[in-house]
Design an enzyme around this catalytic site. Structure first.
Site, PDB file in Angstrom:
ATOM      1  N   GLY A 194       0.833  -1.188   0.000  1.00  0.00           N
ATOM      2  CA  GLY A 194       0.000   0.000   0.000  1.00  0.00           C
ATOM      3  C   GLY A 194       0.868   1.238   0.000  1.00  0.00           C
ATOM      4  O   GLY A 194       1.992   1.230  -0.502  1.00  0.00           O
ATOM      5  N   CYS A 195       0.387   2.295   0.586  1.00  0.00           N
ATOM      6  CA  CYS A 195       1.107   3.556   0.649  1.00  0.00           C
ATOM      7  C   CYS A 195       2.468   3.365   1.308  1.00  0.00           C
ATOM      8  O   CYS A 195       2.550   2.856   2.424  1.00  0.00           O
ATOM      9  CB  CYS A 195       0.285   4.576   1.435  1.00  0.00           C
ATOM     10  SG  CYS A 195       1.160   6.112   1.742  1.00  0.00           S
TER      11      CYS A 195
END
Length: 180
Positions: free
Chosen positions: A13-14
């Site tokens: 993810g981020c």
């Protein structure tokens, strides 16, 4: 690089979120946010966000093998993101947010596969793990403003909401691995 230093590359993810969690671990000497797994050379953040480059937001973790094992890193990795959602982590959607392990050699590949098999067999997750296992290609460092982002911007809205629960989870589940 010292004989006791090794590198691991993860996408969960981020990269701001994943970077912050790994910086908590003793034996981690560096965490670099960047991009890998795609076709575009020298991609920019804006290009990555389009979802058209094939890259994932990723981190490279340099760690001291006298302090941490690759298995330790894998266990933390599978704790700080949801490896069962394809191309998504929370509100972040797109291939750039996929769960992936970019292995550096066959030993890392085998260990990553073994941990995935163990997690699947244990029923840890209700859904199948969709984490991509791929040989590391070129890793491009993200722009400077992305490096140590949470450390520099703890009150930024996204960070303030998303990252502290991940850090709490790491501290609770892996207290023996966390820097005191």
């Amino acid at each position: 690089m010292s004989d006791s230093l090794a590198t691991a590359t993860f996408a969960g993810g981020c990269f701001w979120c994943v970077e912050a969690a790994f910086k908590e671990l003793r034996g981690v000497t560096d965490v670099t946010s960047g991009y890998t797994g795609g076709e575009t050379e020298n991609p920019t953040y804006e290009q990555i966000c389009s979802g058209n480059t094939g890259h994932a937001e990723a981190i490279q973790v340099t760690y001291d093998t006298d302090e941490l094992t690759y298995i330790d890193l894998l266990r933390v990795f599978f704790t700080v993101h949801d490896p069962t959602t394809l191309n998504r982590q929370g509100n972040d959607v797109g291939t750039q947010y996929r769960s992936a392990i970019f292995y550096h050699d066959e030993e890392q590949h085998e260990r990553a596969q073994a941990v995935i098999d163990e997690l699947e067999a244990s029923g840890t997750y209700d859904d199948p793990i969709v984490t991509e296992l791929s040989a590391l290609g070129t890793f491009y460092d993200a722009e400077e403003y992305h490096q140590d982002f949470y450390e520099k911007n703890p009150n930024q809205g996204y960070c303030a909401v998303t990252i502290p629960p991940k850090l709490d989870k790491v501290r609770k589940q892996f207290g023996e691995l966390v820097t005191q």
